[in-house]
Design an enzyme around this catalytic site. Structure first.
Site, PDB file in Angstrom:
ATOM      1  N   CYS A  81     -49.107 -31.723 -17.008  1.00 56.84           N
ATOM      2  CA  CYS A  81     -49.900 -31.344 -15.838  1.00 56.84           C
ATOM      3  C   CYS A  81     -50.012 -29.815 -15.718  1.00 56.84           C
ATOM      4  O   CYS A  81     -50.735 -29.213 -16.485  1.00 56.84           O
ATOM      5  CB  CYS A  81     -49.319 -32.015 -14.594  1.00 56.84           C
ATOM      6  N   HIS A 175     -47.648 -37.266 -15.791  1.00 55.19           N
ATOM      7  CA  HIS A 175     -46.215 -36.948 -15.693  1.00 55.19           C
ATOM      8  C   HIS A 175     -45.319 -38.086 -16.174  1.00 55.19           C
ATOM      9  O   HIS A 175     -44.773 -38.816 -15.341  1.00 55.19           O
ATOM     10  CB  HIS A 175     -45.848 -36.719 -14.218  1.00 55.19           C
ATOM     11  N   GLU A 177     -42.405 -37.887 -17.003  1.00 52.12           N
ATOM     12  CA  GLU A 177     -41.039 -37.636 -16.509  1.00 52.12           C
ATOM     13  C   GLU A 177     -40.798 -38.302 -15.156  1.00 52.12           C
ATOM     14  O   GLU A 177     -39.654 -38.374 -14.707  1.00 52.12           O
ATOM     15  CB  GLU A 177     -40.778 -36.116 -16.427  1.00 52.12           C
TER      16      GLU A 177
HETATM   17  N1  GLN Z   1     -52.902 -28.729  -9.788  1.00 47.00           N
HETATM   18  C1  GLN Z   1     -51.683 -28.156 -10.271  1.00 47.00           C
HETATM   19  C2  GLN Z   1     -51.938 -26.806 -10.925  1.00 47.00           C
HETATM   20  O1  GLN Z   1     -53.021 -26.327 -10.942  1.00 47.00           O
HETATM   21  C3  GLN Z   1     -50.984 -29.070 -11.254  1.00 47.00           C
HETATM   22  C4  GLN Z   1     -50.429 -30.270 -10.543  1.00 47.00           C
HETATM   23  C5  GLN Z   1     -49.228 -30.867 -11.195  1.00 47.00           C
HETATM   24  O2  GLN Z   1     -48.578 -30.263 -12.046  1.00 47.00           O
HETATM   25  N2  GLN Z   1     -48.881 -32.042 -10.745  1.00 47.00           N
HETATM   26  O3  GLN Z   1     -51.017 -26.236 -11.442  1.00 47.00           O
END
Ligand code: GLN
Length: 195
Positions: A81, A175, A177
Site C-alpha cells: 500500500c 495488506h 500483513e
Molecule cells: N493512501 C495512503 C497513502 O497515500 C496509503 C494507505 C495505506 O497504506 N493503507 O500513503
C-alpha cells in the site's frame, strides 16, 4: 541463509503486523529506522501507512538516500500500500514535495480506489502464490496505472494492477500483513533466500 534477516521500515505505518507476519514466515524480523540498521538486513519491507508522512520522515531520518542506494543495488524489498507508493518510480496524486524510493518502473496512483470509507476486501488471484486466491484488504489503496516492460504483473482487481514485481522488488496495493494468511510474506522470504 536459511533464516534471512528482514527489516521493516519503522518510520510510520503498520510495522508490528509485518514483523509478526515475517516471523511466522520463518524470517528474523526487525525494525529499521536508520542507515546503520538498513545496512544489516538481507531484505526490507516498507509497510502500509501514509506515504506522504513516510516520505517526510525518511528525509528527516536521513534514510531516503541510503534506501534508494540499497534498492538500486538489488536489496530484495516488498512494499504494501503506502509501501507500494514508496517503491514507484513515479506517482500520481501525490503531494507536491513527496519523495519516493523508487525501484519499480511503474506509475502508481495514490488513493485510486477511493477514500477511507470506500475501503474493501476482495479475493485476489496471485501469480506465484499457490493454494487459491489471497484475501486482499484494500485501505485507501493505490493502484498501478502503468508499468514498464521489465515489470511482471502478479495480480489484478477489476482490471487494475494491484501486485507487481520487478527483479527483487515486490509491491501490493493491499495488506497481506492484516490477514492471518502469510503466503505473500512467504513468497517474499523465498525471494530474499534466493537473492
Ligand atoms: N493512501 C495512503 C497513502 O497515500 C496509503 C494507505 C495505506 O497504506 N493503507 O500513503
Amino acid at each position: 541463509m536459511s533464516t534471512p534477516v528482514i527489516g521493516v521500515l519503522a518510520l510510520q505505518g503498520d510495522v508490528r503486523e509485518h514483523l509478526v507476519a515475517l516471523a511466522e514466515a520463518d524470517a528474523q524480523a526487525r525494525p529499521v529506522r536508520r542507515a546503520e540498521e538498513l545496512a544489516e538486513v538481507d531484505g526490507l519491507v516498507i509497510p502500509g501507512g501514509e506515504s506522504t508522512t513516510m516520505s517526510k520522515l525518511a528525509v528527516a531520518f536521513g534514510v531516503l538516500e541510503p534506501l534508494r542506494e540499497r534498492v538500486r543495488a538489488g536489496l530484495p524489498t516488498y512494499g504494501t500500500c503506502a509501501g507500494m507508493i514508496m517503491l514507484a518510480n513515479k506517482i500520481l496524486d501525490g503531494r507536491e514535495d513527496q519523495e519516493t524510493v523508487g525501484g519499480i518502473d511503474m506509475i502508481v496512483r495514490r488513493n485510486a480506489f477511493g477514500r477511507q470509507n470506500e475501503s474493501f476486501e476482495a479475493a485476489v488471484d496471485f501469480t506465484g502464490v499457490d493454494g487459491g486466491p489471497v484475501e486482499g484488504v484494500f485501505i485507501r489503496a493505490p493502484w498501478v496505472e502503468s508499468v514498464g516492460g521489465d515489470v511482471e504483473v502478479l495480480a489484478t482487481h477489476e482490471d487494475h494492477m494491484v501486485a507487481v514485481r520487478q527483479g527483487q522488488v515486490l509491491a501490493t496495493s493491499f495488506h497481506p500483513e492484516l490477514t492471518g494468511d502469510h503466503r505473500v510474506h512467504r513468497l517474499f522470504v523465498d525471494m530474499v533466500r534466493g537473492a
